[in-house]
Design an enzyme around this catalytic site. Structure first.
Site: not given
Ligand code: 5GP
Ligand code: ZN
Length: 113
Positions: A93, A99
């Site tokens: 994460q 999310h």
């Molecule tokens: P995690 O790594 O926490 O599971 O997923 C976070 C996701 O959020 C990543 O896939 C990253 O690309 C996406 N993300 C991070 N910042 C932004 C943003 O400002 N806008 C969008 N649309 N996606 C984002």
């Protein structure tokens, strides 16, 4: 709260929106890992799945049903897709607002990397 996904849900930070209702906001990932890759977030701030308890069952069920509905809407329901909730460090994460990733239109490996 200084949270990037709270700001996306409120519209303060722009995103490519896919869906919104009173509880949830869905938008395309900025760094897609598959031809279809969007995120579904609760508008209420939860840091991760660890903040979800059975009192939130309604919200959690609504999120899953929305994932299925949006999979249909984006045309990945029949070919297949993956729903992922990365949680804390080992889970990978990077954004501390709960999310669900929904990914499709390519084949995914199991076990995951
Ligand atoms: P995690 O790594 O926490 O599971 O997923 C976070 C996701 O959020 C990543 O896939 C990253 O690309 C996406 N993300 C991070 N910042 C932004 C943003 O400002 N806008 C969008 N649309 N996606 C984002
Ligand atoms: Zn937040």
């Amino acid at each position: 709260m200084n949270c990037i996904f709270c700001k996306i849900a409120s519209g303060e930070i722009p995103s490519k929106k896919l869906f919104e209702d009173e509880l949830l906001f869905a938008f395309y990932d900025i760094q897609p890992q598959a031809p279809v890759h969007f995120l579904i977030i609760p508008k209420q701030h939860f840091s991760s799945l660890n903040d979800i308890s059975k009192e939130h069952s309604g919200l959690a069920g609504h999120l899953l049903a929305t994932a299925a509905e949006l999979a249909k809407k984006t045309g990945i329901d029949q070919s297949g897709y993956r729903v992922v909730l990365n949680t804390n460090d080992d889970g990978g994460q990077s954004v501390p607002h709960l999310h669900a990733h929904v990914l499709g239109k390519r084949k995914f490996l199991w076990p995951p990397g």
